[in-house]
Design a protein around this motif. Structure first.
Motif, mmCIF file in Angstrom:
data_model
loop_
_atom_site.group_PDB
_atom_site.id
_atom_site.type_symbol
_atom_site.label_atom_id
_atom_site.label_comp_id
_atom_site.label_asym_id
_atom_site.label_seq_id
_atom_site.Cartn_x
_atom_site.Cartn_y
_atom_site.Cartn_z
ATOM 1 N N TYR A 372 0.741 -1.160 0.021
ATOM 2 C CA TYR A 372 0.204 0.079 0.006
ATOM 3 C C TYR A 372 0.923 1.198 0.025
ATOM 4 C CZ TYR A 372 0.956 -0.375 4.936
ATOM 5 O OH TYR A 372 1.768 -0.258 6.285
ATOM 6 N N THR A 373 0.366 2.221 -0.370
ATOM 7 C CA THR A 373 1.013 3.593 -0.360
ATOM 8 C C THR A 373 0.531 4.677 0.660
ATOM 9 O OG1 THR A 373 -0.428 4.335 -2.267
ATOM 10 C CG2 THR A 373 1.544 3.136 -2.806
ATOM 11 N N ALA A 374 1.096 6.051 0.464
ATOM 12 C CA ALA A 374 0.501 6.685 1.281
ATOM 13 C C ALA A 374 -0.760 7.254 0.729
ATOM 14 C CB ALA A 374 1.621 7.906 1.554
ATOM 15 N N GLU A 375 -0.715 7.460 -0.700
ATOM 16 C CA GLU A 375 -1.952 7.763 -1.377
ATOM 17 C C GLU A 375 -3.146 6.878 -0.928
ATOM 18 O OE1 GLU A 375 -3.535 8.456 -5.903
ATOM 19 O OE2 GLU A 375 -1.457 8.456 -5.622
ATOM 20 N N ASP A 376 -3.075 5.757 -1.020
ATOM 21 C CA ASP A 376 -3.960 4.723 -0.578
ATOM 22 C C ASP A 376 -4.510 4.902 0.923
ATOM 23 O OD1 ASP A 376 -3.663 3.070 -2.763
ATOM 24 O OD2 ASP A 376 -2.050 1.679 -1.941
ATOM 25 N N ASN A 400 6.011 -4.283 3.749
ATOM 26 C CA ASN A 400 5.748 -3.119 2.901
ATOM 27 C C ASN A 400 6.249 -1.890 3.154
ATOM 28 O OD1 ASN A 400 3.895 -1.850 0.853
ATOM 29 N ND2 ASN A 400 3.404 -0.579 2.717
ATOM 30 N N TYR A 401 6.889 -0.823 2.429
ATOM 31 C CA TYR A 401 7.509 0.370 2.896
ATOM 32 C C TYR A 401 7.076 1.233 2.139
ATOM 33 C CZ TYR A 401 11.441 3.493 3.618
ATOM 34 O OH TYR A 401 12.213 4.787 3.937
ATOM 35 N N ILE A 402 6.861 2.436 2.833
ATOM 36 C CA ILE A 402 6.379 3.856 2.159
ATOM 37 C C ILE A 402 7.703 4.702 2.243
ATOM 38 C CG2 ILE A 402 4.957 5.853 2.215
ATOM 39 C CD1 ILE A 402 2.669 4.021 3.522
ATOM 40 N N PRO A 403 8.050 5.214 1.213
ATOM 41 C CA PRO A 403 9.398 6.286 1.141
ATOM 42 C C PRO A 403 8.958 7.458 1.929
ATOM 43 C CG PRO A 403 8.901 5.262 -1.114
ATOM 44 C CD PRO A 403 7.673 5.025 -0.097
ATOM 45 N N LYS A 404 10.381 8.122 2.572
ATOM 46 C CA LYS A 404 10.029 9.025 3.468
ATOM 47 C C LYS A 404 9.166 10.156 2.939
ATOM 48 C CE LYS A 404 13.312 11.847 6.570
ATOM 49 N NZ LYS A 404 14.775 11.899 6.657
ATOM 50 N N GLY A 405 9.677 10.621 1.701
ATOM 51 C CA GLY A 405 8.734 11.640 1.066
ATOM 52 C C GLY A 405 7.425 11.501 1.412
ATOM 53 N N ASP A 406 6.884 10.356 0.803
ATOM 54 C CA ASP A 406 5.458 9.969 0.707
ATOM 55 C C ASP A 406 5.062 10.061 2.413
ATOM 56 O OD1 ASP A 406 5.777 10.001 -1.859
ATOM 57 O OD2 ASP A 406 5.781 7.829 -1.918
ATOM 58 N N MET A 407 5.616 9.586 3.027
ATOM 59 C CA MET A 407 5.290 9.507 4.689
ATOM 60 C C MET A 407 5.118 10.781 5.013
ATOM 61 S SD MET A 407 4.601 6.772 6.137
ATOM 62 C CE MET A 407 4.423 7.392 7.762
ATOM 63 N N LEU A 408 6.126 11.924 4.886
ATOM 64 C CA LEU A 408 5.926 13.273 5.115
ATOM 65 C C LEU A 408 4.600 13.990 4.731
ATOM 66 C CD1 LEU A 408 9.680 14.525 5.036
ATOM 67 C CD2 LEU A 408 8.486 14.204 6.906
ATOM 68 N N PHE A 430 16.558 -0.634 7.923
ATOM 69 C CA PHE A 430 16.651 -1.976 6.889
ATOM 70 C C PHE A 430 16.302 -1.726 5.497
ATOM 71 C CE2 PHE A 430 16.229 -3.907 11.240
ATOM 72 C CZ PHE A 430 17.687 -3.919 11.510
ATOM 73 N N ALA A 431 15.645 -0.695 5.339
ATOM 74 C CA ALA A 431 14.975 -0.277 3.930
ATOM 75 C C ALA A 431 15.954 0.130 3.146
ATOM 76 C CB ALA A 431 13.927 0.801 4.160
ATOM 77 N N ASP A 432 15.786 -0.049 1.689
ATOM 78 C CA ASP A 432 16.783 0.261 0.875
ATOM 79 C C ASP A 432 17.188 1.759 0.688
ATOM 80 O OD1 ASP A 432 17.331 -2.175 -0.022
ATOM 81 O OD2 ASP A 432 15.565 -2.164 -1.499
ATOM 82 N N GLU A 433 16.081 2.587 0.847
ATOM 83 C CA GLU A 433 16.324 4.072 1.169
ATOM 84 C C GLU A 433 17.163 4.674 2.345
ATOM 85 O OE1 GLU A 433 13.647 8.024 1.147
ATOM 86 O OE2 GLU A 433 12.840 6.286 2.148
ATOM 87 N N GLU A 434 18.339 5.076 2.184
ATOM 88 C CA GLU A 434 19.190 5.391 3.209
ATOM 89 C C GLU A 434 18.302 6.818 4.010
ATOM 90 O OE1 GLU A 434 23.221 6.265 2.258
ATOM 91 O OE2 GLU A 434 23.256 4.438 1.150
ATOM 92 N N ASN A 435 18.615 6.889 5.070
ATOM 93 C CA ASN A 435 18.234 7.703 6.041
ATOM 94 C C ASN A 435 16.619 7.897 5.988
ATOM 95 O OD1 ASN A 435 18.378 9.747 8.183
ATOM 96 N ND2 ASN A 435 18.968 11.291 6.372
ATOM 97 N N GLY A 436 15.940 6.973 5.988
ATOM 98 C CA GLY A 436 14.358 6.955 5.689
ATOM 99 C C GLY A 436 13.633 7.516 7.089
ATOM 100 N N THR A 437 14.452 7.595 8.350
ATOM 101 C CA THR A 437 13.841 7.780 9.664
ATOM 102 C C THR A 437 13.158 9.297 9.598
ATOM 103 O OG1 THR A 437 14.352 7.826 11.894
ATOM 104 C CG2 THR A 437 15.990 8.818 10.349
ATOM 105 N N LEU A 438 12.087 9.243 10.445
ATOM 106 C CA LEU A 438 11.460 10.465 10.905
ATOM 107 C C LEU A 438 11.865 10.938 12.101
ATOM 108 C CD1 LEU A 438 7.842 8.990 10.002
ATOM 109 C CD2 LEU A 438 9.144 10.633 8.466
ATOM 110 N N GLU A 442 13.953 18.473 13.059
ATOM 111 C CA GLU A 442 13.273 19.281 12.128
ATOM 112 C C GLU A 442 11.787 18.707 11.841
ATOM 113 O OE1 GLU A 442 13.562 20.852 7.613
ATOM 114 O OE2 GLU A 442 15.100 19.547 8.412
ATOM 115 N N ILE A 443 11.713 17.309 11.723
ATOM 116 C CA ILE A 443 10.171 16.820 11.365
ATOM 117 C C ILE A 443 9.473 16.735 12.660
ATOM 118 C CG2 ILE A 443 9.210 14.444 10.642
ATOM 119 C CD1 ILE A 443 11.869 13.901 9.137
#
Length: 604
Positions: A372-376, A400-408, A430-438, A442-443
């Motif tokens: 699923y995605t953030a849009e879903d 399932n992983y939602i990328p950081k940009g979509d999570m924001l 462990f996600a392929d996207e580096e530095n996906g943490t929230l 700043e966040i």
């Protein structure tokens, strides 16, 4: 060939279970230890079975008389069982040792039949049965040379922890030839008893014998056969699950322990999800070097531990709370949330279980991979009257992983609607996207509606420490959580780990690279196995559907029973009619390759 069983002891550590019965009369899955042992010995067609009795001896004799044992049983009484140790019990039976070859056993053992067969089929006449030392074992250990000569008997009080890699545990089952008893054991037994008294252990005599130029006795290493020594109620609980004949009940018993699987001999735990490449040995050594201080000193309180966590995660102290594992924080948080809550399924169910709200809105992906995605999520919740949404990213068990940009984008969408969003990002490293943490100042400063949780236990491979954190820019929420947990909710070991782990950041990053490589290699190998279908994953685990030959439950039982591999059947958790699912954690490459080969064999 005869057998001698030492059964005079009181078994005080079993408390009320041996209050009126001797130790060997405790029951494992409905069968007493002595009944099981005598039954196995009876099949060997021995000349006799000699049992040295003492505590509650009359009851033991009466009980054995009710058993269908064809081998002649004779008894030797130790009237001073409460003032002597087993060296005296064996001395009372020494005349039998001189009559013929002997199997010597202690009565508090449970083992599978192949254990005795291994001893009898070995052509060497005098043997001590041993097994590679593991952390659950207690008592005398030995050191061996390359020819299975026993170079040293090491009693418990002489145990050196640094020598563990070289230790083998005595199983307390021996094969003595008549010649060995005549020329070695009995003469030394007499001399040892006269010199040092009767409050000793018979293995002390063997310790002396091994100093001779020709001690005659050799070691026989077990090769995976099951056995267990029962000294207390925890041992009894473990043995009950190990030797459960009904595989369904056995699997259920082990699953419902929810951990502590290191106590099971050679069990490979794929149920647990962790980081096999961290912490490093250097970090471990630093922990060990401070063990004594950490063992006896109080940990710091919540304020100091929040300060340590804020340093490690680069957020302000009043924006973070430390938990005794993420589970402690989850419980407190879910009691704090109000209103209607949105959840996603399948997912980590602890949040939903801890929620007291009756009315929930649950999003379920409508595809076979549960992606699923953030849009879903925005589409599903746009017309739902929820005050909070709880999610895990990457999700568990789907991966399932939602990328950081979509999570924001999703978090901002929730903020506009005054929806509090809870994100468990235990597996985000462990996600392929580096530095996906929230988890950045700043966040969380931009989105006070955001609460982020993370299990350090799982992400950093320190499950035994029980460490978790919660981060939020809403200081009132953090303050409420700090009031809800104990001021000393983590121990000194966990505190010290947080104090030093920042020095090992590069090692941690290297471990993540290695784990991702290992995961990808495991995925490639598992794709070659017929009968299973992998779900895509960005976490440190793999979930697959069992599509052929058997159910997930049957596969779980088979792996546990035949290969000593423990995986997690999550069919009920996923809850899709007609579908069967298993989740496995990523372990080392060598362990993963073994599992893949076994699965190929099963599904061939």
């Amino acid at each position: 060939m005869q057998a001698v069983i030492l059964a005079a002891g009181m078994g005080k550590r079993l408390k009320n279970l041996t209050q009126n019965n001797t130790k060997c009369m405790i029951r494992v899955n409905g069968e007493t230890l002595i009944q099981r042992m005598l039954g196995q010995l009876d099949e060997l067609r021995l000349s006799r079975i000699v049992i040295v009795i003492g505590y509650e001896g009359a009851k033991l004799i009466d009980y054995i008389n009710t058993l269908d044992i064809h081998t002649p049983v004779v008894y030797v009484n130790n009237p001073v069982y409460d003032r002597t140790n087993n060296i005296y019990s064996l001395a009372l039976a020494k005349d039998y040792l001189l009559k013929e070859d002997t199997l010597l056993l202690e009565s508090d053992l449970i083992f599978e039949p192949t254990v005795l067969r291994a001893l009898l089929e070995d052509p060497r006449e005098t043997l001590a049965l041993v097994d590679k030392y593991e952390s659950w074992m207690d008592g005398t250990v030995v050191k061996l040379d390359e020819e299975d000569n026993i170079t040293e008997f090491v009693p418990g009080k002489k145990f050196v922890f640094e020598d563990i890699p070289f230790y083998y545990k005595t199983v307390n089952i021996y094969k003595f030839s008549k010649h060995f008893s005549e020329t070695h054991y009995v003469p030394f037994l007499d001399a040892y008893s006269k010199a040092l008294g009767n409050n000793e252990y018979y293995e002390q005599v063997l310790r002396v014998i091994t100093l001779l130029d020709d001690p005659e006795i050799k070691a026989l290493k077990l090769t995976g056969q099951l056995w267990y020594e029962i000294d207390d109620i925890q041992d009894l609980d473990i043995a009950s699950s190990m030797f459960m004949e009904n595989s369904d009940e056995q699997t259920s018993m082990i699953q419902h322990r929810f951990g502590g699987y290191w106590r099971y001999p050679r069990l490979t735990d794929y149920c647990g999800v962790s980081n096999p490449y961290f912490p490093t040995q250097k970090l471990m050594n630093e922990m060990k070097a401070n063990f004594e201080t950490l063992m006896v000193r109080y940990p710091s309180g919540m304020r100091v531990n929040s300060l340590l966590a804020s340093k490690n995660f680069a957020v302000e102290q009043n924006h973070i709370v430390v938990g005794n594992g993420a589970s402690e924080i989850i419980k407190c948080l879910m009691e704090h949330l109000n209103g209607k809550i949105g959840f996603i399924r399948p997912t980590f169910e602890e949040y939903r279980k801890r929620s007291g709200m009756e009315e929930k809105f649950i999003f379920v992906p409508e595809n076979e991979n549960f992606t699923y995605t953030a849009e879903d999520l925005m589409r599903f919740y746009q017309d739902k009257d929820v005050s909070a949404i709880v999610m895990t990213n990457p999700d568990n068990p789907s991966g399932n992983y939602i990328p950081k940009g979509d999570m924001l984008t999703f978090i901002a969408w929730c903020k506009k609607r005054n929806i509090q969003i809870v994100v468990d990002e235990t597996y985000v490293d462990f996600a392929d996207e580096e530095n996906g943490t929230l988890i950045t100042e700043e966040i969380i400063g931009t989105y006070p509606n955001l609460i982020v949780l993370k299990s350090i236990s799982q992400s950093q491979g320190v499950s035994g420490l029980r460490l978790g954190i919660m981060v939020s820019g809403d200081e009132s929420v953090i303050a409420e959580m700090k009031k809800s947990v104990s001021i000393w909710n983590i121990n000194s070991f966990a505190e010290f780990y947080m104090q030093i782990v920042e020095k090992y950041k590069k090692d941690y990053q290297s471990s993540l690279v290695k784990l991702k490589e290992t995961r990808n290699k495991m995925i490639r190998g598992m794709k070659e196995i017929p009968g299973i279908r992998l779900l895509p994953t960005q976490a440190n685990f793999i979930t697959f559907e069992v599509t052929e030959k058997m159910t997930a439950h049957e596969l779980t039982k088979k792996l546990l029973r035949e290969y000593n591999i423990f995986v997690r059947d999550i069919t009920k958790k996923v809850n899709v009619e007609g579908k069967q699912f298993i989740r496995i954690g990523i372990r080392t490459e060598e362990e993963n390759e073994r599992l893949i080969e076994i699965l190929k064999e099963i599904f061939a």
